[in-house]
Design a protein around this motif. Sequence first.
Motif, PDB file in Angstrom:
ATOM      1  N   LEU A   1       0.826  -1.204   0.000  1.00 34.23           N
ATOM      2  CA  LEU A   1       0.000   0.000   0.000  1.00 34.23           C
ATOM      3  C   LEU A   1       0.865   1.261   0.000  1.00 34.23           C
ATOM      4  CD1 LEU A   1      -2.822  -1.038   2.493  1.00 34.23           C
ATOM      5  CD2 LEU A   1      -3.003  -0.766   0.017  1.00 34.23           C
ATOM      6  N   ASN A   2       1.958   1.234   0.734  1.00 32.31           N
ATOM      7  CA  ASN A   2       2.871   2.377   0.776  1.00 32.31           C
ATOM      8  C   ASN A   2       3.498   2.621  -0.597  1.00 32.31           C
ATOM      9  OD1 ASN A   2       4.320   4.483   1.892  1.00 32.31           O
ATOM     10  ND2 ASN A   2       5.986   3.173   2.582  1.00 32.31           N
ATOM     11  N   GLN A   3       3.938   1.558  -1.242  1.00 29.92           N
ATOM     12  CA  GLN A   3       4.546   1.688  -2.565  1.00 29.92           C
ATOM     13  C   GLN A   3       3.530   2.197  -3.586  1.00 29.92           C
ATOM     14  OE1 GLN A   3       6.151  -2.168  -3.449  1.00 29.92           O
ATOM     15  NE2 GLN A   3       7.881  -1.950  -2.049  1.00 29.92           N
ATOM     16  N   THR A   4       2.294   1.709  -3.475  1.00 26.83           N
ATOM     17  CA  THR A   4       1.242   2.148  -4.393  1.00 26.83           C
ATOM     18  C   THR A   4       0.947   3.630  -4.196  1.00 26.83           C
ATOM     19  OG1 THR A   4       0.271  -0.057  -4.345  1.00 26.83           O
ATOM     20  CG2 THR A   4      -1.118   1.713  -5.153  1.00 26.83           C
ATOM     21  N   SER A   5       0.831   4.045  -2.954  1.00 19.83           N
ATOM     22  CA  SER A   5       0.568   5.457  -2.670  1.00 19.83           C
ATOM     23  C   SER A   5       1.694   6.335  -3.194  1.00 19.83           C
ATOM     24  CB  SER A   5       0.409   5.669  -1.169  1.00 19.83           C
ATOM     25  OG  SER A   5      -0.726   5.009  -0.689  1.00 19.83           O
ATOM     26  N   LEU A   6       2.917   5.915  -2.976  1.00 22.83           N
ATOM     27  CA  LEU A   6       4.074   6.674  -3.447  1.00 22.83           C
ATOM     28  C   LEU A   6       4.074   6.780  -4.968  1.00 22.83           C
ATOM     29  CD1 LEU A   6       6.617   8.160  -2.570  1.00 22.83           C
ATOM     30  CD2 LEU A   6       7.827   5.985  -2.665  1.00 22.83           C
ATOM     31  N   SER A   7       3.716   5.712  -5.633  1.00 25.42           N
ATOM     32  CA  SER A   7       3.666   5.716  -7.088  1.00 25.42           C
ATOM     33  C   SER A   7       2.606   6.690  -7.602  1.00 25.42           C
ATOM     34  CB  SER A   7       3.373   4.302  -7.595  1.00 25.42           C
ATOM     35  OG  SER A   7       3.269   4.283  -8.991  1.00 25.42           O
ATOM     36  N   VAL A   8       1.451   6.703  -6.950  1.00 26.60           N
ATOM     37  CA  VAL A   8       0.378   7.617  -7.357  1.00 26.60           C
ATOM     38  C   VAL A   8       0.808   9.066  -7.145  1.00 26.60           C
ATOM     39  CG1 VAL A   8      -1.963   8.392  -6.788  1.00 26.60           C
ATOM     40  CG2 VAL A   8      -1.479   5.950  -7.015  1.00 26.60           C
ATOM     41  N   VAL A   9       1.461   9.348  -6.032  1.00 24.47           N
ATOM     42  CA  VAL A   9       1.926  10.704  -5.747  1.00 24.47           C
ATOM     43  C   VAL A   9       2.973  11.138  -6.766  1.00 24.47           C
ATOM     44  CG1 VAL A   9       3.203  12.108  -4.089  1.00 24.47           C
ATOM     45  CG2 VAL A   9       1.345  10.651  -3.298  1.00 24.47           C
TER      46      VAL A   9
END
Length: 62
Positions: free
Chosen positions: A19-27
């Motif tokens: 989830l952290n990696q996904t959020s970072l990618s979206v940002v």
Amino acid sequence: MGIDGIAAASISLSTASLLNQTSLSVVKKAMDSQEQQAAQLIQQLEQAVPAPPSNHIIDILA
């Protein structure tokens, strides 16, 4: 803590990491998009304001 607890903790940690990696990618994608839009806006502003003539003399004493 039994094996079940260790497995559950491992799954929880993996999920949180994903989830952290996904959020970072979206940002990052949002920032890239904003950067492109800002560059386009700057380019449009530069084209909208003509450069002043360089070889003209303004008489301020008159």
